[in-house]
Design an enzyme around this catalytic site. Structure first.
Site, PDB file in Angstrom:
ATOM      1  NE  ARG A  28     -14.739   5.152  -0.968  1.00  0.00           N
ATOM      2  CZ  ARG A  28     -14.746   6.508  -0.802  1.00  0.00           C
ATOM      3  NH1 ARG A  28     -15.742   6.724   0.070  1.00  0.00           N
ATOM      4  NH2 ARG A  28     -13.831   7.285  -1.062  1.00  0.00           N
TER       5      ARG A  28
ATOM      6  CG  ASP B  51      -7.435   3.674  -0.914  1.00  0.00           C
ATOM      7  OD1 ASP B  51      -7.003   2.808  -0.300  1.00  0.00           O
ATOM      8  OD2 ASP B  51      -8.241   3.686  -1.853  1.00  0.00           O
TER       9      ASP B  51
HETATM   10  C1  PRP Z   1     -12.192   1.976   1.839  1.00  0.00           C
HETATM   11  C2  PRP Z   1     -12.135   1.968   3.392  1.00  0.00           C
HETATM   12  C3  PRP Z   1     -13.615   1.574   3.856  1.00  0.00           C
HETATM   13  C4  PRP Z   1     -14.457   2.155   2.648  1.00  0.00           C
HETATM   14  C5  PRP Z   1     -14.721   3.724   3.373  1.00  0.00           C
HETATM   15  O1  PRP Z   1     -12.200   0.896   1.346  1.00  0.00           O
HETATM   16  O2  PRP Z   1     -11.242   0.514   3.970  1.00  0.00           O
HETATM   17  O3  PRP Z   1     -13.751   0.181   3.797  1.00  0.00           O
HETATM   18  O4  PRP Z   1     -13.205   2.798   1.729  1.00  0.00           O
HETATM   19  O5  PRP Z   1     -15.419   4.502   2.507  1.00  0.00           O
HETATM   20  P1  PRP Z   1     -17.103   4.667   2.824  1.00  0.00           P
HETATM   21  O6  PRP Z   1     -17.479   4.880   4.099  1.00  0.00           O
HETATM   22  O7  PRP Z   1     -17.400   5.663   1.692  1.00  0.00           O
HETATM   23  O8  PRP Z   1     -17.649   3.465   2.170  1.00  0.00           O
HETATM   24  P2  PRP Z   1     -12.117   0.381  -0.405  1.00  0.00           P
HETATM   25  O9  PRP Z   1     -13.372   0.669  -0.952  1.00  0.00           O
HETATM   26  O10 PRP Z   1     -11.008   1.617  -0.637  1.00  0.00           O
HETATM   27  O11 PRP Z   1     -11.766  -0.965  -0.336  1.00  0.00           O
HETATM   28  P3  PRP Z   1     -10.257  -1.640  -0.364  1.00  0.00           P
HETATM   29  O12 PRP Z   1     -10.016  -1.550   1.315  1.00  0.00           O
HETATM   30  O13 PRP Z   1     -10.282  -3.155  -0.604  1.00  0.00           O
HETATM   31  O14 PRP Z   1      -9.101  -0.846  -1.031  1.00  0.00           O
HETATM   32  N1  URA Z   2     -11.526   5.055   1.997  1.00  0.00           N
HETATM   33  C1  URA Z   2     -10.305   5.380   2.091  1.00  0.00           C
HETATM   34  O1  URA Z   2      -9.408   4.471   2.371  1.00  0.00           O
HETATM   35  N2  URA Z   2      -9.896   6.645   2.355  1.00  0.00           N
HETATM   36  C2  URA Z   2     -11.067   7.796   2.358  1.00  0.00           C
HETATM   37  O2  URA Z   2     -10.566   9.105   2.632  1.00  0.00           O
HETATM   38  C3  URA Z   2     -12.005   7.366   1.807  1.00  0.00           C
HETATM   39  C4  URA Z   2     -12.415   6.035   1.908  1.00  0.00           C
END
Ligand code: PRP
Ligand code: URA
Length: 208
Positions: free
Chosen positions: A103, A199
């Site tokens: 995201r 995260d």
């Molecule tokens: C995190 C998590 C989800 C998303 C959730 O991924 O693993 O995929 O955020 O957020 P949302 O419900 O608001 O879309 P991230 O975007 O951090 O990606 P990554 O796992 O590659 O770090």
């Molecule tokens: N993605 C994450 O990894 N953590 C949060 O709290 C929200 C989105």
């Protein structure tokens, strides 16, 4: 719409350790894999079985086996892979789809960078996994892509959900049941789940 909170004491105990910012990267990854076992048990609880004929060392008998086509686990990268590993421990023959979505930090809109799924998704149960359901933008986009590719029987499994995310996801995909270990208080102004665990991808891979 259906939302199941898996509040088994072992799940809650492990989740509390994962939330703790003092938990190491290695500990976080191990716990996510362990919790995935328990969540997998719940998300597959009502799968249909059929009797097949087998031969034990003492003679022939009929015994149950999973009915239908092999399951598909669809992991939303990166953090989905933590749940995926544990799910595959329990269902090693499952097919796997990888959906690369992150995201955008400013807009919170999903950005897709990779998609690879089995070609015959129709008539298979597809269980989409991602530890975090925050705004739900990522999971909504992932499920939409899978439906475009023929998936017609899906479930979504996460570890933590925000009420805002549950609302958005079930509005967008009312036919997809949600399973989560907890529903937290709210999203903060940056779209993070509060109290949450931070995260998930960074905590799994030590990338902060
Ligand atoms: C995190 C998590 C989800 C998303 C959730 O991924 O693993 O995929 O955020 O957020 P949302 O419900 O608001 O879309 P991230 O975007 O951090 O990606 P990554 O796992 O590659 O770090
Ligand atoms: N993605 C994450 O990894 N953590 C949060 O709290 C929200 C989105």
């Amino acid at each position: 719409m259906s939302v199941t909170v898996v509040d088994h004491p072992l799940v809650q105990h492990k989740l509390t350790i994962m939330r703790d910012k003092a938990t190491s990267t290695a500990g976080f990854r191990r716990l996510l894999r362990e919790i995935a076992h328990l969540l997998c048990y719940e998300v597959t609880r009502d799968l249909e079985v059929i009797e097949i004929e087998i031969e034990t060392p003492l003679g022939p008998t009929n015994a149950p086996t999973l009915k239908g086509k092999k399951l598909v686990f669809a992991s939303i990268l990166r953090a989905g892979n933590g749940l995926l590993e544990g799910m595959l421990d329990l269902v090693p023959a499952a097919r796997v789809a990888h959906i690369g979505i992150y995201r955008d930090h400013e807009t919170l809109e999903p950005v897709e960078y990779y998609f690879k799924a089995p070609s015959d998704l129709k008539d298979r149960l597809v269980i989409v996994v991602d530890p975090m359901l925050a705004t739900a933008n990522s999971s909504i986009a992932a499920v939409t892509r899978l439906k475009e590719r023929g998936a017609d029987h899906l479930r979504f499994l996460c570890l933590l959900a925000a009420p805002e995310g549950i609302e958005a996801f079930t509005r967008a995909h009312p036919d997809v049941p949600v399973f989560t270990a907890a529903i937290d208080s709210h999203l903060n102004e940056k779209g993070y789940i509060v109290p949450g665990l931070g995260d998930a991808g960074d905590r799994m891979y030590g990338t902060k």
